[in-house]
Design a protein around this motif. Structure first.
Motif, PDB file in Angstrom:
ATOM      1  N   GLY A  46       0.805  -1.214   0.000  1.00 55.89           N
ATOM      2  CA  GLY A  46       0.000   0.000   0.000  1.00 55.89           C
ATOM      3  C   GLY A  46       0.838   1.265   0.000  1.00 55.89           C
ATOM      4  O   GLY A  46       0.466   2.266  -0.602  1.00 55.89           O
ATOM      5  N   THR A  50       0.636   4.057  -2.993  1.00 54.52           N
ATOM      6  CA  THR A  50       0.388   5.473  -2.738  1.00 54.52           C
ATOM      7  C   THR A  50       1.531   6.329  -3.264  1.00 54.52           C
ATOM      8  O   THR A  50       1.305   7.374  -3.881  1.00 54.52           O
ATOM      9  CB  THR A  50       0.193   5.719  -1.231  1.00 54.52           C
ATOM     10  N   SER A  55      -4.253   4.197  -6.020  1.00 53.71           N
ATOM     11  CA  SER A  55      -5.050   3.855  -4.846  1.00 53.71           C
ATOM     12  C   SER A  55      -5.559   2.418  -4.968  1.00 53.71           C
ATOM     13  O   SER A  55      -5.391   1.773  -6.008  1.00 53.71           O
ATOM     14  CB  SER A  55      -6.235   4.812  -4.712  1.00 53.71           C
ATOM     15  N   SER A  56      -6.221   1.962  -3.927  1.00 52.38           N
ATOM     16  CA  SER A  56      -6.770   0.599  -3.954  1.00 52.38           C
ATOM     17  C   SER A  56      -7.808   0.438  -5.057  1.00 52.38           C
ATOM     18  O   SER A  56      -8.032  -0.666  -5.546  1.00 52.38           O
ATOM     19  CB  SER A  56      -7.365   0.243  -2.595  1.00 52.38           C
ATOM     20  N   ASP A  57      -8.432   1.529  -5.485  1.00 50.31           N
ATOM     21  CA  ASP A  57      -9.402   1.467  -6.585  1.00 50.31           C
ATOM     22  C   ASP A  57      -8.745   1.121  -7.918  1.00 50.31           C
ATOM     23  O   ASP A  57      -9.430   0.722  -8.856  1.00 50.31           O
ATOM     24  CB  ASP A  57     -10.138   2.804  -6.732  1.00 50.31           C
ATOM     25  N   VAL A  59      -6.413  -1.214  -8.335  1.00 46.85           N
ATOM     26  CA  VAL A  59      -5.849  -2.564  -8.228  1.00 46.85           C
ATOM     27  C   VAL A  59      -6.858  -3.613  -8.699  1.00 46.85           C
ATOM     28  O   VAL A  59      -8.067  -3.468  -8.501  1.00 46.85           O
ATOM     29  CB  VAL A  59      -5.444  -2.824  -6.757  1.00 46.85           C
ATOM     30  N   GLU A  64      -5.018  -8.149  -2.897  1.00 49.75           N
ATOM     31  CA  GLU A  64      -5.228  -7.456  -1.631  1.00 49.75           C
ATOM     32  C   GLU A  64      -4.223  -6.304  -1.503  1.00 49.75           C
ATOM     33  O   GLU A  64      -3.055  -6.451  -1.868  1.00 49.75           O
ATOM     34  CB  GLU A  64      -5.026  -8.438  -0.474  1.00 49.75           C
ATOM     35  N   VAL A  65      -4.666  -5.187  -0.973  1.00 48.28           N
ATOM     36  CA  VAL A  65      -3.767  -4.071  -0.696  1.00 48.28           C
ATOM     37  C   VAL A  65      -3.375  -4.166   0.768  1.00 48.28           C
ATOM     38  O   VAL A  65      -4.216  -4.086   1.660  1.00 48.28           O
ATOM     39  CB  VAL A  65      -4.431  -2.714  -0.991  1.00 48.28           C
TER      40      VAL A  65
END
Length: 88
Positions: A46, A50, A55-57, A59, A64-65
């Motif tokens: 993560g 960043t 962002s996690s969106d 991926v 998993e982040v």
């Protein structure tokens, strides 16, 4: 499998990958999906995500982040996994 450093962007979903590299989708998706379907757990750092402005969106949904690659590595080792660094 933990992705960090330069490998971090390999796990972007096709639209995010296209926006980053100007390609038609993410050429890694087929292999990553096959690994996922074979039971390989994938975690991306993560902090690096960043740091690279993502962002996690961005991926793939089956990746998993994690908080950080180091944290994921320590937690997996406590669960009995071995650390095998690949690359230099």
């Amino acid at each position: 499998m933990i992705f960090h450093g330069d490998a971090t962007l390999a796990i972007l979903h096709p639209e995010a990958y296209t926006n980053e590299f100007g390609t038609e989708g993410n050429p890694n998706v087929k292999l990553l999906r096959e690994l996922h379907e074979a039971g390989v757990e994938m975690i991306v750092c993560g902090q690096t995500l960043t740091g690279k402005g993502k962002s996690s969106d961005d991926v793939l949904v089956f990746v998993e982040v994690g908080v950080s690659a180091l944290t994921a590595n320590v937690n997996l080792q406590q669960d009995g996994y071995a650390f095998i660094p690949l690359g230099n």
